[in-house]
Design a protein around this motif. Sequence first.
Motif, PDB file in Angstrom:
ATOM      1  N   ASP A  22      33.115  35.550  32.333  1.00  0.00           N
ATOM      2  CA  ASP A  22      34.019  36.597  32.814  1.00  0.00           C
ATOM      3  C   ASP A  22      33.337  37.518  33.827  1.00  0.00           C
ATOM      4  O   ASP A  22      33.978  37.997  34.765  1.00  0.00           O
ATOM      5  CB  ASP A  22      34.532  37.411  31.630  1.00  0.00           C
ATOM      6  N   SER A  25      33.931  36.863  37.507  1.00  0.00           N
ATOM      7  CA  SER A  25      35.331  36.817  37.946  1.00  0.00           C
ATOM      8  C   SER A  25      35.548  37.330  39.363  1.00  0.00           C
ATOM      9  O   SER A  25      36.519  36.946  40.020  1.00  0.00           O
ATOM     10  CB  SER A  25      36.217  37.604  36.973  1.00  0.00           C
ATOM     11  N   HIS A  47      41.973  26.612  33.289  1.00  0.00           N
ATOM     12  CA  HIS A  47      43.223  27.335  33.538  1.00  0.00           C
ATOM     13  C   HIS A  47      43.317  27.797  34.987  1.00  0.00           C
ATOM     14  O   HIS A  47      42.304  28.036  35.654  1.00  0.00           O
ATOM     15  CB  HIS A  47      43.329  28.570  32.635  1.00  0.00           C
ATOM     16  N   ILE A  49      43.971  30.823  37.310  1.00  0.00           N
ATOM     17  CA  ILE A  49      43.852  32.277  37.152  1.00  0.00           C
ATOM     18  C   ILE A  49      44.327  33.025  38.402  1.00  0.00           C
ATOM     19  O   ILE A  49      43.939  34.174  38.641  1.00  0.00           O
ATOM     20  CB  ILE A  49      42.409  32.696  36.812  1.00  0.00           C
ATOM     21  N   THR A  52      46.521  36.012  36.991  1.00  0.00           N
ATOM     22  CA  THR A  52      46.118  36.775  35.816  1.00  0.00           C
ATOM     23  C   THR A  52      44.599  36.790  35.716  1.00  0.00           C
ATOM     24  O   THR A  52      43.895  36.209  36.531  1.00  0.00           O
ATOM     25  CB  THR A  52      46.739  36.182  34.538  1.00  0.00           C
ATOM     26  N   TYR A  53      44.081  37.467  34.687  1.00  0.00           N
ATOM     27  CA  TYR A  53      42.644  37.577  34.482  1.00  0.00           C
ATOM     28  C   TYR A  53      42.101  36.392  33.692  1.00  0.00           C
ATOM     29  O   TYR A  53      42.805  35.778  32.890  1.00  0.00           O
ATOM     30  CB  TYR A  53      42.315  38.866  33.731  1.00  0.00           C
ATOM     31  N   ARG A  55      40.072  36.484  31.147  1.00  0.00           N
ATOM     32  CA  ARG A  55      40.086  36.730  29.696  1.00  0.00           C
ATOM     33  C   ARG A  55      41.438  36.413  29.079  1.00  0.00           C
ATOM     34  O   ARG A  55      41.521  35.870  27.980  1.00  0.00           O
ATOM     35  CB  ARG A  55      39.707  38.188  29.396  1.00  0.00           C
ATOM     36  N   THR A  56      42.514  36.769  29.764  1.00  0.00           N
ATOM     37  CA  THR A  56      43.841  36.572  29.180  1.00  0.00           C
ATOM     38  C   THR A  56      44.177  35.093  29.029  1.00  0.00           C
ATOM     39  O   THR A  56      44.988  34.727  28.173  1.00  0.00           O
ATOM     40  CB  THR A  56      44.918  37.245  30.040  1.00  0.00           C
ATOM     41  N   LYS A  57      43.572  34.240  29.825  1.00  0.00           N
ATOM     42  CA  LYS A  57      43.849  32.805  29.757  1.00  0.00           C
ATOM     43  C   LYS A  57      43.076  32.119  28.630  1.00  0.00           C
ATOM     44  O   LYS A  57      43.547  31.123  28.068  1.00  0.00           O
ATOM     45  CB  LYS A  57      43.505  32.133  31.089  1.00  0.00           C
ATOM     46  N   GLN A  59      41.144  33.813  25.888  1.00  0.00           N
ATOM     47  CA  GLN A  59      40.771  34.497  24.647  1.00  0.00           C
ATOM     48  C   GLN A  59      41.438  33.918  23.403  1.00  0.00           C
ATOM     49  O   GLN A  59      40.850  33.922  22.315  1.00  0.00           O
ATOM     50  CB  GLN A  59      41.077  35.993  24.753  1.00  0.00           C
ATOM     51  N   ASP A  60      42.629  33.373  23.538  1.00  0.00           N
ATOM     52  CA  ASP A  60      43.316  32.801  22.366  1.00  0.00           C
ATOM     53  C   ASP A  60      42.805  31.418  21.998  1.00  0.00           C
ATOM     54  O   ASP A  60      43.195  30.866  20.964  1.00  0.00           O
ATOM     55  CB  ASP A  60      44.827  32.742  22.625  1.00  0.00           C
ATOM     56  N   THR A 305      46.541  46.912  38.552  1.00  0.00           N
ATOM     57  CA  THR A 305      47.162  45.595  38.770  1.00  0.00           C
ATOM     58  C   THR A 305      46.638  44.875  40.002  1.00  0.00           C
ATOM     59  O   THR A 305      47.057  43.759  40.284  1.00  0.00           O
ATOM     60  CB  THR A 305      48.693  45.725  38.909  1.00  0.00           C
TER      61      THR A 305
END
Length: 467
Positions: A22, A25, A47, A49, A52-53, A55-57, A59-60, A305
């Motif tokens: 990260d 980035s 993913h 990106i 989006t960031y 991390r959001t892609k 982290q889950d 944003t």
Amino acid sequence: MGGFFGVTAKHKCIDDLFYGTDYNSHMGTKRAGMVTVKDGIFTRSIHNIESTYFRTKFQDELHEFTGNSGIGVISDTDAQPIIVNCHLGKFAIVTVARINNISDLEKKMLAKGHHFCEHSYDIINPTEMISSLISEGKDIISGIRNVYDHLKGSCSMLLLCEDRIIAARDRYGRTPVLVAKKEGAYAISSESCSFPNLDYEQCYELGPDEIVEITPDGIKQLQAPGKEMQICSFLWTYYGYPVCSYEGCNVDRMRYKDGYDMAREDEAEVDFVSAIPDSGIGMALGYAQGKNVPYLRGIVKYTPTWPRSFTPSTQERRELVAKMKLIANKALLDGKKVIFCDDSIVRGTQLRDNVKDMFEAGIKEIHMRISCPPLIYPCTFLNFTASKTEMELITRRVIKRLEGDHEAHLDEYATYGSERYNRMVEEIRKELGLTTLKFSSIENMVKAIGLPKCRICTHCFDGTSHD
């Protein structure tokens, strides 16, 4: 451009890998990926990106990654990592690369019986091409040498094997590869800012053309570094994060010194100095100190944003991004004379919109100062911009307007202070609507970096190259 991160540890590595990747980035905005290995089994995720960031892609998905070693990448080009199984064994690979002769290599590799699986828009995936060249070697080291013997452009890479990570820096060291350690673990990254908050301490920096093997127990050199280096000067003026250092030279210190030295010779009378954020901030702070005037934020980036982003691929989107992410502060600008500092002028799209907004906010004079020389030659070694032709550079459009030929007298236009150089800068100033415009000289930029010029790539400014 792109950046990578790897970790090999005596414990589960995914948290360090996730956050370390990260921290790269800011080096790219298109694709990201991670891969870990345990008992010979590789777990991978890739993913998009662009919207989006990182991390959001990812982290889950962290619970799905197992193992003590892994590599990750932020890419501004291709989908990575690639997982390969060949006569050398099974490995995963990430790269920071540009292959100028990829079409020729594709034809030669297909003629030898190779095949390629990773295609996007009918284009060979550069990382897969590199892995195929590696697979031609009798071992991984000779395979990496095979890459550098055939590739025109640049390439640094990480290979994740079952029991080790192999790191290789570009033949001319155009991009950095740094190593850090903590108890029970080693990490490898393009960016030194990846290390401190994960409790790693930098302990080594690969030289150009150097190859090393890294395990949780230490570093082993597999190929000694070469003598010649051409590290990209834009790492300091544009790409690099302020706290990062390359070859012992800190990014923000360079920007501060560059601005300070320029300011000492600047006769413009202004009320304050401001930055075009983000990469103009360090220079502007140095400029304010060197000129002994206040530093204020006359234009501000809307960070919630609009994170730092690379240039979008279409003109319409470039204009929209340039308009949306920066906001002029009318309360500070109204009636004032201001020096603004920025990292570079490529097409002029963003700066033209910024100037328009600031004059609408009531500013009296805009004196623009740029931390590098005019960009006259497109980069042929790294993916610096989305420019498809030389004519997308504002300098080349101006040269064509002045000469009728965008390739006329380029050596004179690249010579700081020459008659043609001064005419070109004046034309750019008028086109952008600036009160005054000055660029740093190559000499001032190189001095601020602190390395000998022969060790720094300045191709974009003076056309010199080493390939």
